[in-house]
Motif scaffolding. Structure first.
Motif, PDB file in Angstrom:
ATOM      1  N   UNK A 196       6.104  -5.029   1.334  1.00 51.57           N
ATOM      2  CA  UNK A 196       5.802  -4.789  -0.081  1.00 51.57           C
ATOM      3  C   UNK A 196       6.421  -5.887  -0.937  1.00 51.57           C
ATOM      4  N   UNK A 197       5.755  -6.195  -2.033  1.00 48.51           N
ATOM      5  CA  UNK A 197       6.296  -7.138  -3.005  1.00 48.51           C
ATOM      6  C   UNK A 197       7.266  -6.438  -3.941  1.00 48.51           C
ATOM      7  N   UNK A 198       8.434  -7.033  -4.122  1.00 50.42           N
ATOM      8  CA  UNK A 198       9.455  -6.435  -4.989  1.00 50.42           C
ATOM      9  C   UNK A 198       8.950  -6.276  -6.410  1.00 50.42           C
ATOM     10  N   UNK A 199       8.117  -7.220  -6.865  1.00 49.80           N
ATOM     11  CA  UNK A 199       7.642  -7.220  -8.256  1.00 49.80           C
ATOM     12  C   UNK A 199       6.287  -6.539  -8.409  1.00 49.80           C
ATOM     13  N   UNK A 200       5.863  -5.776  -7.426  1.00 45.30           N
ATOM     14  CA  UNK A 200       4.564  -5.098  -7.500  1.00 45.30           C
ATOM     15  C   UNK A 200       4.619  -3.998  -8.557  1.00 45.30           C
ATOM     16  N   UNK A 201       3.837  -4.176  -9.632  1.00 45.07           N
ATOM     17  CA  UNK A 201       3.777  -3.125 -10.649  1.00 45.07           C
ATOM     18  C   UNK A 201       2.482  -2.326 -10.547  1.00 45.07           C
ATOM     19  N   UNK A 202       1.552  -2.787  -9.695  1.00 42.40           N
ATOM     20  CA  UNK A 202       0.337  -2.015  -9.457  1.00 42.40           C
ATOM     21  C   UNK A 202       0.663  -0.776  -8.623  1.00 42.40           C
ATOM     22  N   UNK A 203       1.317  -1.008  -7.499  1.00 41.22           N
ATOM     23  CA  UNK A 203       1.776   0.067  -6.620  1.00 41.22           C
ATOM     24  C   UNK A 203       3.265  -0.164  -6.399  1.00 41.22           C
ATOM     25  N   UNK A 204       4.115   0.369  -7.258  1.00 37.50           N
ATOM     26  CA  UNK A 204       5.541   0.021  -7.257  1.00 37.50           C
ATOM     27  C   UNK A 204       6.230   0.284  -5.921  1.00 37.50           C
ATOM     28  N   UNK A 205       7.206  -0.578  -5.636  1.00 33.19           N
ATOM     29  CA  UNK A 205       7.901  -0.517  -4.355  1.00 33.19           C
ATOM     30  C   UNK A 205       8.580   0.838  -4.139  1.00 33.19           C
ATOM     31  N   UNK A 206       9.019   1.489  -5.223  1.00 28.17           N
ATOM     32  CA  UNK A 206       9.653   2.792  -5.094  1.00 28.17           C
ATOM     33  C   UNK A 206       8.725   3.836  -4.495  1.00 28.17           C
ATOM     34  N   UNK A 207       7.436   3.722  -4.815  1.00 26.83           N
ATOM     35  CA  UNK A 207       6.469   4.667  -4.248  1.00 26.83           C
ATOM     36  C   UNK A 207       6.296   4.412  -2.755  1.00 26.83           C
ATOM     37  N   UNK A 208       6.325   3.150  -2.344  1.00 25.71           N
ATOM     38  CA  UNK A 208       6.243   2.846  -0.917  1.00 25.71           C
ATOM     39  C   UNK A 208       7.455   3.393  -0.184  1.00 25.71           C
ATOM     40  N   UNK A 209       8.651   3.226  -0.762  1.00 21.39           N
ATOM     41  CA  UNK A 209       9.862   3.707  -0.108  1.00 21.39           C
ATOM     42  C   UNK A 209       9.853   5.231   0.015  1.00 21.39           C
ATOM     43  N   UNK A 210       9.299   5.894  -0.978  1.00 22.55           N
ATOM     44  CA  UNK A 210       9.168   7.355  -0.889  1.00 22.55           C
ATOM     45  C   UNK A 210       8.289   7.730   0.304  1.00 22.55           C
ATOM     46  N   UNK A 211       7.208   6.976   0.505  1.00 21.83           N
ATOM     47  CA  UNK A 211       6.322   7.250   1.621  1.00 21.83           C
ATOM     48  C   UNK A 211       6.983   6.910   2.944  1.00 21.83           C
TER      49      UNK A 211
ATOM     50  N   UNK B 299      -2.578  11.067   0.759  1.00 26.44           N
ATOM     51  CA  UNK B 299      -2.243  11.520   2.120  1.00 26.44           C
ATOM     52  C   UNK B 299      -0.726  11.624   2.275  1.00 26.44           C
ATOM     53  N   UNK B 300      -0.017  11.645   1.145  1.00 25.68           N
ATOM     54  CA  UNK B 300       1.441  11.590   1.189  1.00 25.68           C
ATOM     55  C   UNK B 300       2.035  12.721   2.025  1.00 25.68           C
ATOM     56  N   UNK B 301       1.430  13.896   1.951  1.00 22.78           N
ATOM     57  CA  UNK B 301       1.961  15.035   2.708  1.00 22.78           C
ATOM     58  C   UNK B 301       1.579  14.990   4.178  1.00 22.78           C
ATOM     59  N   UNK B 302       0.741  14.026   4.564  1.00 23.56           N
ATOM     60  CA  UNK B 302       0.274  13.963   5.950  1.00 23.56           C
ATOM     61  C   UNK B 302       0.773  12.747   6.718  1.00 23.56           C
ATOM     62  N   UNK B 303       1.428  11.801   6.050  1.00 26.04           N
ATOM     63  CA  UNK B 303       1.770  10.555   6.735  1.00 26.04           C
ATOM     64  C   UNK B 303       2.746  10.773   7.879  1.00 26.04           C
TER      65      UNK B 303
ATOM     66  N   UNK C  71       0.836  -1.195   0.000  1.00 24.16           N
ATOM     67  CA  UNK C  71       0.000   0.000   0.000  1.00 24.16           C
ATOM     68  C   UNK C  71       0.871   1.245   0.000  1.00 24.16           C
ATOM     69  N   UNK C  72       0.279   2.348  -0.440  1.00 22.56           N
ATOM     70  CA  UNK C  72       1.004   3.610  -0.530  1.00 22.56           C
ATOM     71  C   UNK C  72       0.081   4.757  -0.122  1.00 22.56           C
ATOM     72  N   UNK C  73       0.679   5.944  -0.001  1.00 20.26           N
ATOM     73  CA  UNK C  73      -0.093   7.118   0.400  1.00 20.26           C
ATOM     74  C   UNK C  73      -0.622   7.926  -0.768  1.00 20.26           C
ATOM     75  N   UNK C  74      -0.108   7.635  -1.964  1.00 17.94           N
ATOM     76  CA  UNK C  74      -0.570   8.341  -3.160  1.00 17.94           C
ATOM     77  C   UNK C  74      -0.161   7.532  -4.385  1.00 17.94           C
ATOM     78  N   UNK C  75      -1.098   7.356  -5.303  1.00 14.18           N
ATOM     79  CA  UNK C  75      -0.779   6.679  -6.556  1.00 14.18           C
ATOM     80  C   UNK C  75      -0.189   7.702  -7.519  1.00 14.18           C
ATOM     81  N   UNK C  76       1.026   7.452  -7.964  1.00 16.43           N
ATOM     82  CA  UNK C  76       1.716   8.391  -8.837  1.00 16.43           C
ATOM     83  C   UNK C  76       2.070   7.699 -10.149  1.00 16.43           C
TER      84      UNK C  76
END
Length: 260
Positions: free
Chosen positions: A206-221, A191-195, A121-126
């Motif tokens: 997170x799954x390394x191969x997640x292309x729906x919500x990529x792991x890089x977006x989770x790490x940013x959060x 909610x990325x600015x509020x987390x 899961x992530x705080x914003x889909x980018x």
């Protein structure tokens, strides 16, 4: 199975209480087009010594109702269930859209959350401009094709075909209005600015191969969370069923580890 009537919808849930055991109740919230059985492995593990609650979100699984428009409305349903069960504080565990719901509750009702577990899961889909256009165009495809394409992409390469087909079938049983409306709700969620306001211990798996919500977006959060533990597993977006043992182990370690 018990049901709770909330704003015209009968929400189906499970409330498993061990004969012996204690600890803060665990509340599992599934994702888009899924149902409470996505958590079967985790519930079977924890229900022996912890109170475990899971529900079918409005319009999903064995719950009725439609017309839901936002992640916040789904969070209200979860809070209504907690009130009904007289649970003041819980460990919230959310997968994908369920993690968005969990973050919403942690931000709006921080007194109700003891710890937080966000699975894929992530705080914003980018999206890049090109991928955003592709995602928008995909909504014009026939409904079953739209669902099949999204669920197929959710599993890591090499996943058993029969397993993927079963989850495609189950997801396509979710009413079209619910599927399409909540697809838009997830894309609008931010909610990325509020987390950074979330002040409870948080595990992000997170799954390394997640292309729906990529792991890089989770790490940013994760950088914005004051108290976060990150675990990356060799899987796709459907961690609860792709790598159930590893996910369950990560949650168990987080709940009992020396850091907490």
């Amino acid at each position: 199975m018990p049901q709770l009537e909330v704003d015209g919808a009968a929400l189906t849930y499970d409330d498993e209480r061990p004969r012996d055991g204690d600890g803060t109740p665990l509340v599992f919230v599934h994702g888009w087009t899924a149902d409470r059985h996505r958590w079967d492995h985790q519930v079977a593990h924890f229900a022996g010594n912890r109170r475990v609650i899971r529900l079918d979100l409005r319009g999903h699984g064995e719950s009725g109702g439609a017309g839901v428009r936002t992640i916040e409305e789904l969070a209200t349903d979860v809070l209504a269930l907690l009130d009904h069960l007289k649970i003041e504080r819980c460990v919230l565990i959310g997968h994908s859209m369920g993690g968005m719901i969990a973050q919403t509750i942690a931000l709006t009702h921080p007194d109700r959350v003891d710890r937080l577990v966000l699975v894929n899961s992530i705080g914003k889909m980018a999206y890049s401009r090109g991928r955003g256009l592709l995602m928008a165009v995909s909504t014009l495809a026939p409904f079953k094709l739209f669902v099949a394409a999204n669920i197929q992409r959710a599993f890591a390469p090499g996943s058993p075909r029969e397993v993927v087909r079963e989850y495609i079938r189950a997801s396509a049983d979710t009413p079209r209005e619910v599927v399409m409306t909540l697809y838009g709700a997830m894309r609008a969620f931010d909610v990325l600015d509020r987390v950074g306001e979330i002040r409870v211990p948080t595990l992000m798996v997170h799954g390394y191969h997640d292309i729906q919500l990529p792991v890089g977006q989770m790490l940013r959060m994760a950088k914005a969370y004051p108290d976060a533990v990150v675990r990356i597993i060799d899987a796709g977006h459907e961690l609860p069923v792709e790598k159930p043992e590893e996910l369950t182990g990560a949650i168990a370690h987080f709940l009992t580890g020396p850091a907490y």
